[in-house]
Motif scaffolding. Structure first.
Motif, mmCIF file in Angstrom:
data_model
loop_
_atom_site.group_PDB
_atom_site.id
_atom_site.type_symbol
_atom_site.label_atom_id
_atom_site.label_comp_id
_atom_site.label_asym_id
_atom_site.label_seq_id
_atom_site.Cartn_x
_atom_site.Cartn_y
_atom_site.Cartn_z
ATOM 1 N N GLY A 10 0.820 -1.207 0.000
ATOM 2 C CA GLY A 10 0.000 0.000 0.000
ATOM 3 C C GLY A 10 0.846 1.246 0.000
ATOM 4 N N LEU A 11 0.187 2.357 0.279
ATOM 5 C CA LEU A 11 0.849 3.661 0.340
ATOM 6 C C LEU A 11 1.094 4.020 1.800
ATOM 7 C CD1 LEU A 11 1.739 6.383 -0.938
ATOM 8 C CD2 LEU A 11 -0.667 7.095 -0.771
ATOM 9 N N VAL A 12 2.318 4.430 2.102
ATOM 10 C CA VAL A 12 2.663 4.797 3.469
ATOM 11 C C VAL A 12 3.590 6.003 3.430
ATOM 12 C CG1 VAL A 12 4.618 3.196 3.545
ATOM 13 C CG2 VAL A 12 3.504 3.883 5.676
ATOM 14 N N GLN A 13 3.535 6.820 4.468
ATOM 15 C CA GLN A 13 4.407 7.985 4.533
ATOM 16 C C GLN A 13 5.813 7.576 4.983
ATOM 17 O OE1 GLN A 13 2.530 10.871 7.090
ATOM 18 N NE2 GLN A 13 1.244 11.645 5.432
ATOM 19 N N PRO A 14 6.808 8.363 4.627
ATOM 20 C CA PRO A 14 8.169 8.080 5.111
ATOM 21 C C PRO A 14 8.185 7.973 6.630
ATOM 22 C CG PRO A 14 8.237 9.741 3.402
ATOM 23 C CD PRO A 14 6.775 9.513 3.698
ATOM 24 N N GLY A 15 8.913 6.983 7.129
ATOM 25 C CA GLY A 15 8.965 6.721 8.556
ATOM 26 C C GLY A 15 7.896 5.768 9.044
ATOM 27 N N GLY A 16 6.955 5.441 8.183
ATOM 28 C CA GLY A 16 5.863 4.547 8.552
ATOM 29 C C GLY A 16 6.235 3.079 8.451
ATOM 30 N N SER A 17 5.229 2.234 8.689
ATOM 31 C CA SER A 17 5.434 0.785 8.713
ATOM 32 C C SER A 17 4.374 0.079 7.884
ATOM 33 C CB SER A 17 5.359 0.259 10.156
ATOM 34 O OG SER A 17 6.368 0.817 10.962
ATOM 35 N N GLN A 110 2.505 -4.020 -4.420
ATOM 36 C CA GLN A 110 3.128 -2.704 -4.544
ATOM 37 C C GLN A 110 3.252 -2.042 -3.180
ATOM 38 O OE1 GLN A 110 4.231 -0.892 -7.445
ATOM 39 N NE2 GLN A 110 5.067 0.459 -5.859
ATOM 40 N N VAL A 111 4.436 -1.516 -2.910
ATOM 41 C CA VAL A 111 4.682 -0.694 -1.730
ATOM 42 C C VAL A 111 5.152 0.672 -2.217
ATOM 43 C CG1 VAL A 111 6.137 -0.349 0.298
ATOM 44 C CG2 VAL A 111 5.223 -2.627 -0.219
ATOM 45 N N THR A 112 4.451 1.709 -1.804
ATOM 46 C CA THR A 112 4.820 3.068 -2.184
ATOM 47 C C THR A 112 5.018 3.889 -0.924
ATOM 48 O OG1 THR A 112 3.522 2.909 -4.221
ATOM 49 C CG2 THR A 112 4.135 5.115 -3.480
ATOM 50 N N VAL A 113 6.198 4.470 -0.807
ATOM 51 C CA VAL A 113 6.531 5.307 0.352
ATOM 52 C C VAL A 113 6.637 6.752 -0.140
ATOM 53 C CG1 VAL A 113 8.095 5.690 2.273
ATOM 54 C CG2 VAL A 113 7.808 3.380 1.322
ATOM 55 N N SER A 114 5.674 7.555 0.260
ATOM 56 C CA SER A 114 5.621 8.924 -0.249
ATOM 57 C C SER A 114 4.804 9.787 0.696
ATOM 58 C CB SER A 114 4.992 8.948 -1.640
ATOM 59 O OG SER A 114 4.814 10.272 -2.089
#
Length: 115
Positions: A10-17, A110-114
């Motif tokens: 999924g979509l996660v913010q920087p620093g997330g898990s 898909q992993v999106t870090v943004s």
């Protein structure tokens, strides 16, 4: 034959898990090694982490200390716990199983870090 189904991307913010799961169609105790790979756009697929049927784990240098691979034998499932995620971790993550007589890939998640 082994079917592998990944989930948890999924979509996660920087620093997330995030925690990824890979469900296998057969007992993972019978699989020599189960690994996680990833492929970012325009880059080659690379090893991320793996666990042997004896429980030994190993990691790419880029994820050591942030990612943890584990397994639940009763559920025939391998997990990848990803903490302190960075934009550079953005990729399609694939589950891979190696047996002495063959190897198999999942379809990827898909992993999106943004931000």
């Amino acid at each position: 034959q082994v079917q592998l189904v990944e989930s948890g991307g999924g979509l996660v913010q920087p620093g997330g898990s995030l925690r990824l799961s890979c469900a296998a169609s057969r007992s993972i105790s019978s699989i020599d090694t189960m690994d996680w790979y990833r492929q970012a756009p325009g880059k080659e697929r690379e090893f991320v982490a793996g666990i042997t049927n004896g429980g030994t784990t190993n990691y790419a240098e880029s994820v050591k200390g942030r990612f943890t691979v584990s397994r639940d034998i009763a559920k025939n499932t391998v997990y990848l716990q990803m903490n302190s995620l960075k934009p550079a971790d953005t990729a399609v993550y694939y589950c891979y199983a190696y047996l002495g007589w063959g190897d198999y890939w999942g379809q990827g998640t898909q992993v999106t870090v943004s931000s």
